[in-house]
Scaffold this active site. Sequence first.
Site, PDB file in Angstrom:
ATOM      1  N   HIS A  50     -60.962 108.828 -44.071  1.00  0.00           N
ATOM      2  CA  HIS A  50     -61.507 108.472 -42.770  1.00  0.00           C
ATOM      3  C   HIS A  50     -62.938 107.539 -43.194  1.00  0.00           C
ATOM      4  O   HIS A  50     -63.232 106.690 -42.382  1.00  0.00           O
ATOM      5  CB  HIS A  50     -62.085 109.734 -42.137  1.00  0.00           C
ATOM      6  CG  HIS A  50     -62.569 109.445 -40.647  1.00  0.00           C
ATOM      7  ND1 HIS A  50     -61.740 109.016 -39.785  1.00  0.00           N
ATOM      8  CD2 HIS A  50     -63.744 109.594 -40.398  1.00  0.00           C
ATOM      9  CE1 HIS A  50     -62.213 108.989 -38.883  1.00  0.00           C
ATOM     10  NE2 HIS A  50     -63.604 109.302 -38.726  1.00  0.00           N
ATOM     11  N   HIS A  96     -60.058 109.290 -32.705  1.00  0.00           N
ATOM     12  CA  HIS A  96     -60.437 110.779 -32.794  1.00  0.00           C
ATOM     13  C   HIS A  96     -59.371 111.598 -32.516  1.00  0.00           C
ATOM     14  O   HIS A  96     -59.263 112.537 -31.726  1.00  0.00           O
ATOM     15  CB  HIS A  96     -61.507 111.116 -31.765  1.00  0.00           C
ATOM     16  CG  HIS A  96     -62.760 111.782 -32.231  1.00  0.00           C
ATOM     17  ND1 HIS A  96     -63.186 112.772 -31.535  1.00  0.00           N
ATOM     18  CD2 HIS A  96     -63.315 111.849 -33.523  1.00  0.00           C
ATOM     19  CE1 HIS A  96     -64.149 113.407 -32.396  1.00  0.00           C
ATOM     20  NE2 HIS A  96     -64.377 112.782 -33.626  1.00  0.00           N
TER      21      HIS A  96
END
EC number: 6.3.5.3
Length: 737
Positions: A50, A96
Amino acid sequence: MTISNTAKITPELVASHGLKPDEYERILKLIGREPSLTELGIFSAMWNEHCSYKSSRIHLKGLPTKAPWVLQGPGENAGVIDIGDNQAVVFKMESHNHPSFIEPYQGATTGVGGILRDVFTMGARPIACLNALSFGAPEHPKTRRLVSGVVAGVGGYGNSFGVPTVGGQVRFHTRYDGNILVNAMAVGLADADKIFLAAASGVGMPIVYLGSKTGRDGMGGATMASAEFDADSEEKRPTVQVGDPFAEKLLLEACLEIMANDCVIAIQDMGAAGLTCSAVEMGAKGDLGVDLDLDKVPTRETGMTAYEMMLSESQERMLMVLKPEKEALAEQIFKKWGLDFAIVGYTTPTKRFVVKHGGEVKADLPIKELGDEAPLYDRPHVPSPKLPVIHAREINAPLSVPDALEKLIGTPELCSRRWVWEQYDHVILGNTVQRPGGDAAVVRIEDGPKGLALTVDVTPRYCEADPVEGGKQAVAEAYRNVTAVGGKLLAITDNLNFGNPERPEIMGQLVGCLKGISEACIALDSPIVSGNVSLYNETNGRGILPTPSIGGVGLLDDFTKSATLAFKAADEAILLIGDTHGWLGQSVYLRDVCGREEGAPPPVDLAAEKRNGDVVRGMIHAGTATAVHDISDGGLLIALAEMAIAGGIGATLDPAPDSTVPHAWWFGEDQARYVVTVKQDDLLGVMTKLKTVGVPCTQIGITGGATLSIAGERAIEVTALETAHEAWLPAYMAAKN
């Protein structure tokens, strides 16, 4: 040096932090000792997918990122393009996904909040949001709850913060059953000569913590976003952050005020990995060290450890390197807005990241190796096998053309998304010119005359069938949508959602899609200026469809001349622009009418996309096009039905040409096509000009009446089409599992 360690670093603890054994060995060699628990957490946060993009960085380097109008490309909080008159557009899209599956409302709200911070951290005031939402099959027992929570979260945050949500995508497919996708895009406006960056400069400069207090919410969120799901993933709610849009609104105003008062050297929002990532990135980008004193960090919970404070992902927080002489003014501004302001550290010349808590050093690490020199992998990848081309004459039509239209217009794939976008405030700020439901949103810039055309696009079934063509098509679709409202696409942001990169076939999808995206960006003169990569979107080994969402930003010189898709009046000529071959492979018709999800997707001719788009845009600017719609999912007849529904006006259509297969003519998904209406007085001139420049153009009918009718076929009332188009989603959401 010696750092006290309160936890034994075991292989199990290392694995629980998402680090592979070879990565841990690399850490040992790098620092020459066993890391403390806090240091292990810091490495875990900075070296996960990420934050580090360790599996994709090597391939992202091949994307086109430069153009004369690009002021800031990838690598900062958001991309920036120059639109003239000292105005700049700042924008980015980010995922997300994992948090939204675990806790849909809070996952979606904090996704919106995070992307808004990325934009206003650069000095821009947000003017619009968009999103791309991918859910599982409607019949899956979790889908309805996830749709409800995510849509409420997106709307709840954007509406409360005060930014319009003006467009996006919603899709349903069984491959998202265990991994939904929530991709949020934000767009802001800034002065071109007042863009704020993250790189710190100067030794001994104060590092200031701004915004809300730090709690234990979001612990390990970035690490969770870099791992596959399993059967127990829904128990991970403590790792989902909690957003407060009203606190973010205060943070926006305070940040813009200190920027206007020239207080800022560098600024970074605390997003993934919180204080760790923001501090490391600021120091590493500026070739400086950072010393943090966690005793100075404002907290809302008692007894927080250094590990917890460094990895917390509490929302609505910023880190700033402050001009020392502006300290009192900056503090005064933040206190005025009711927000925390605390000097928590200083820049140093050491290139070390030092964290102290309770009078003890909890971490002392080389900052460059944490940041831009994190591991980089060239993972094995294999290209996706080519699927056979499906010829239209091989497909028998199980329904008549009108019956197929009535079926398709109300399917989950093609039905109206009104139920979704009516929950978003899409007109707040008063600058929304075109609302959701069209090809692209149009937002005016201040008082005009300029406007922005905004869109989010991707066709995942194409990307799985042929990643290269699917990648090209995603960019081409964004180009067409922006063109269809009269805009010129200037740049894009991407959000690359894929499965496990450790599987060569999945890595091959990513590499293929990037190749196609790159080719299309070059051909259509639209560089990538920002983006996000979300990998490991798998549950129990089952991955999502490859979904490289493309966010497009285009410019209109005069927003009052933008086009819409609605038929405007009776007795106008309907033109089909672009070549039609009747391509049924991977089409919605083939899947939802014929029950076959197979074949090669339609090829994308980028030269034709550019040529046809330039011509259509010219027609809009000249005022000869009265309605414009690009042709995409569902093909020509779906596009015509949408235009009729939007305008409340029917049409009489010529039959499919004798040389074609009728159902393929009407429902094939050939690319680079538009439907355009023109007044009868302009028809001859338009047709002559299009022939001169070599753009295929056919008159296929005329507007008017209350039905959509094809010669020789049953006519359908436009009101009946509208009812079918609007019915499915509200009925689905109102039903019980």
